[in-house]
Motif scaffolding. Sequence first.
Motif, PDB file in Angstrom:
ATOM      1  N   LYS A   1      -5.102  -8.180   4.448  1.00  0.00           N
ATOM      2  CA  LYS A   1      -6.136  -8.188   3.361  1.00  0.00           C
ATOM      3  C   LYS A   1      -6.511  -6.769   2.977  1.00  0.00           C
ATOM      4  O   LYS A   1      -7.277  -6.412   3.771  1.00  0.00           O
ATOM      5  CB  LYS A   1      -7.286  -9.088   3.535  1.00  0.00           C
ATOM      6  N   VAL A   2      -6.101  -6.272   1.582  1.00  0.00           N
ATOM      7  CA  VAL A   2      -6.603  -4.801   1.678  1.00  0.00           C
ATOM      8  C   VAL A   2      -7.539  -4.593   0.452  1.00  0.00           C
ATOM      9  O   VAL A   2      -7.446  -5.278  -0.649  1.00  0.00           O
ATOM     10  CB  VAL A   2      -5.342  -4.149   1.048  1.00  0.00           C
ATOM     11  N   GLU A   3      -8.869  -4.314   0.763  1.00  0.00           N
ATOM     12  CA  GLU A   3      -9.810  -4.130  -0.261  1.00  0.00           C
ATOM     13  C   GLU A   3      -9.515  -3.150  -1.045  1.00  0.00           C
ATOM     14  O   GLU A   3      -9.357  -1.903  -0.771  1.00  0.00           O
ATOM     15  CB  GLU A   3     -11.138  -3.842   0.689  1.00  0.00           C
ATOM     16  N   LEU A   4      -9.952  -3.170  -2.197  1.00  0.00           N
ATOM     17  CA  LEU A   4      -9.475  -2.088  -3.316  1.00  0.00           C
ATOM     18  C   LEU A   4     -10.955  -2.213  -4.087  1.00  0.00           C
ATOM     19  O   LEU A   4     -11.625  -3.184  -4.161  1.00  0.00           O
ATOM     20  CB  LEU A   4      -8.510  -2.459  -4.257  1.00  0.00           C
ATOM     21  N   PRO A   5     -11.158  -0.909  -4.844  1.00  0.00           N
ATOM     22  CA  PRO A   5     -12.305  -0.887  -5.722  1.00  0.00           C
ATOM     23  C   PRO A   5     -12.123  -1.867  -6.590  1.00  0.00           C
ATOM     24  O   PRO A   5     -11.134  -2.108  -7.276  1.00  0.00           O
ATOM     25  CB  PRO A   5     -11.909   0.703  -6.412  1.00  0.00           C
ATOM     26  N   THR A   6     -13.553  -2.333  -7.048  1.00  0.00           N
ATOM     27  CA  THR A   6     -13.670  -3.268  -8.026  1.00  0.00           C
ATOM     28  C   THR A   6     -13.093  -2.926  -9.345  1.00  0.00           C
ATOM     29  O   THR A   6     -13.415  -1.717  -9.752  1.00  0.00           O
ATOM     30  CB  THR A   6     -15.274  -3.801  -8.041  1.00  0.00           C
ATOM     31  N   GLY A   7     -12.408  -3.805 -10.174  1.00  0.00           N
ATOM     32  CA  GLY A   7     -11.930  -3.243 -11.327  1.00  0.00           C
ATOM     33  C   GLY A   7     -10.505  -2.823 -11.305  1.00  0.00           C
ATOM     34  O   GLY A   7      -9.901  -2.779 -12.449  1.00  0.00           O
TER      35      GLY A   7
ATOM     36  N   LYS B   1      -4.202  -0.162   3.065  1.00  0.00           N
ATOM     37  CA  LYS B   1      -5.063   0.380   2.191  1.00  0.00           C
ATOM     38  C   LYS B   1      -4.859   1.837   1.863  1.00  0.00           C
ATOM     39  O   LYS B   1      -4.887   2.049   0.682  1.00  0.00           O
ATOM     40  CB  LYS B   1      -6.446  -0.056   2.562  1.00  0.00           C
ATOM     41  N   GLN B   2      -4.624   2.378   3.048  1.00  0.00           N
ATOM     42  CA  GLN B   2      -4.586   3.952   2.843  1.00  0.00           C
ATOM     43  C   GLN B   2      -3.162   4.246   2.155  1.00  0.00           C
ATOM     44  O   GLN B   2      -3.105   4.920   1.182  1.00  0.00           O
ATOM     45  CB  GLN B   2      -4.419   4.497   4.169  1.00  0.00           C
ATOM     46  N   ALA B   3      -2.272   3.457   2.595  1.00  0.00           N
ATOM     47  CA  ALA B   3      -0.925   3.498   1.774  1.00  0.00           C
ATOM     48  C   ALA B   3      -1.173   3.512   0.448  1.00  0.00           C
ATOM     49  O   ALA B   3      -0.326   4.216  -0.615  1.00  0.00           O
ATOM     50  CB  ALA B   3       0.227   2.860   2.338  1.00  0.00           C
ATOM     51  N   LEU B   4      -1.803   2.461   0.084  1.00  0.00           N
ATOM     52  CA  LEU B   4      -1.959   1.801  -1.726  1.00  0.00           C
ATOM     53  C   LEU B   4      -2.719   3.177  -2.186  1.00  0.00           C
ATOM     54  O   LEU B   4      -2.277   3.469  -3.248  1.00  0.00           O
ATOM     55  CB  LEU B   4      -2.559   0.743  -1.489  1.00  0.00           C
ATOM     56  N   ALA B   5      -3.683   3.700  -1.573  1.00  0.00           N
ATOM     57  CA  ALA B   5      -4.419   4.785  -2.107  1.00  0.00           C
ATOM     58  C   ALA B   5      -3.752   6.033  -2.407  1.00  0.00           C
ATOM     59  O   ALA B   5      -3.886   6.613  -3.372  1.00  0.00           O
ATOM     60  CB  ALA B   5      -5.839   4.992  -1.273  1.00  0.00           C
TER      61      ALA B   5
ATOM     62  N   ASN C   1      -0.531   6.173  -2.990  1.00  0.00           N
ATOM     63  CA  ASN C   1       0.670   5.699  -3.887  1.00  0.00           C
ATOM     64  C   ASN C   1       0.291   4.831  -4.900  1.00  0.00           C
ATOM     65  O   ASN C   1       0.588   3.774  -4.848  1.00  0.00           O
ATOM     66  CB  ASN C   1       1.779   5.234  -2.976  1.00  0.00           C
ATOM     67  N   PRO C   2      -0.424   5.538  -6.229  1.00  0.00           N
ATOM     68  CA  PRO C   2      -0.812   4.787  -7.060  1.00  0.00           C
ATOM     69  C   PRO C   2      -0.084   3.751  -7.558  1.00  0.00           C
ATOM     70  O   PRO C   2      -0.396   2.573  -8.213  1.00  0.00           O
ATOM     71  CB  PRO C   2      -1.630   5.821  -8.086  1.00  0.00           C
ATOM     72  N   LEU C   3       1.428   4.328  -7.745  1.00  0.00           N
ATOM     73  CA  LEU C   3       2.308   3.273  -8.468  1.00  0.00           C
ATOM     74  C   LEU C   3       2.330   2.021  -7.866  1.00  0.00           C
ATOM     75  O   LEU C   3       2.707   1.013  -8.519  1.00  0.00           O
ATOM     76  CB  LEU C   3       3.639   4.091  -8.428  1.00  0.00           C
ATOM     77  N   LEU C   4       2.226   1.903  -6.587  1.00  0.00           N
ATOM     78  CA  LEU C   4       2.309   0.662  -5.790  1.00  0.00           C
ATOM     79  C   LEU C   4       1.448  -0.157  -6.124  1.00  0.00           C
ATOM     80  O   LEU C   4       1.485  -1.477  -6.385  1.00  0.00           O
ATOM     81  CB  LEU C   4       2.339   1.060  -4.299  1.00  0.00           C
TER      82      LEU C   4
END
Length: 293
Positions: free
Chosen positions: A35-41, A193-197, A199-202
């Motif tokens: 479960k990877v928390e991302l900023p709302t929106g 979470k860090q990998a997604l942050a 690599n914005p395209l992911l």
Amino acid sequence: QVLSPKQPRWLEVPLPRAVKDWLLELRDKFTNASKVELPTGEHTPQVAIDIFYSYHNTEGDAKKIKERIAQADIIIPEMFGWTPNVLEAYNSVSQGAMTPEESLQKIKTEQSSDFERRFLEGIYNSHKPVILIDVPDDDPLAEKVRMREPEIDSMHMSFEDTLISIKLGLSKFSRLIKEREDYMLSHMQNAIKQALANNPLLKQKDVVHIFMQLGAYHTRMFQVLEKSGHTVSRAFNTHPFVYGLEAEGLRRAAFGKEIDDVLASRILLETFLKKNFAAYILKVPLQKLTGDS
């Protein structure tokens, strides 16, 4: 927003609310790894985990890795006792900035060089982020795992006492491996979470595919993730997959099954052969050992 797993079927079963809340709390404590928390929106991709099980001793153990990496977005190799320069080198190889051979000359890991070479060849120039969730070198747990049980001194123990020592040693080491697996599961969330942050395209994808390479012992990690409702699949490098005797003993200890005297005796013999003849057995072609032509 959260990358939520599929809802487990037991949530549909009529249970008292207090029981469901307790089960959910227990699930989240041990299995919220993907479960990877991302900023709302922000768009929230789903996470699909593909676990590839094998031993990690020879080049043959790494077969099929390259084709599975080709289908992945993020790569998680098993890497016990890793250091920051190992992570940097693996990502450099993935980005094509360093060749596998250059990487092997620069870093030293606890993997077999033959297996590691083939794995690095699989990720070379793939341009996919590599993340590590295993126990790092500077964590106290790393030293505990390395220490494990001292070698059995069967020359100065009775046969019966030797078997008891083997059983106790396997039970103790299986608990350490479980502790290590819990470490990996608990650190998966922040690493993804860090990998997604980074690599914005992911983050724009509907599904992010994660390739995780693990030693064949660690099937419990698949079970934990699957039971919690996550999208997870698994495969072995060979079918059927045959475990060694010590691995079988460890798995029996981990799952609460008996290690009988027969298995303990075979483990003792296997350990003796590995210690004294492993180099010879690995170097001599099979037909020379069996007489086959």
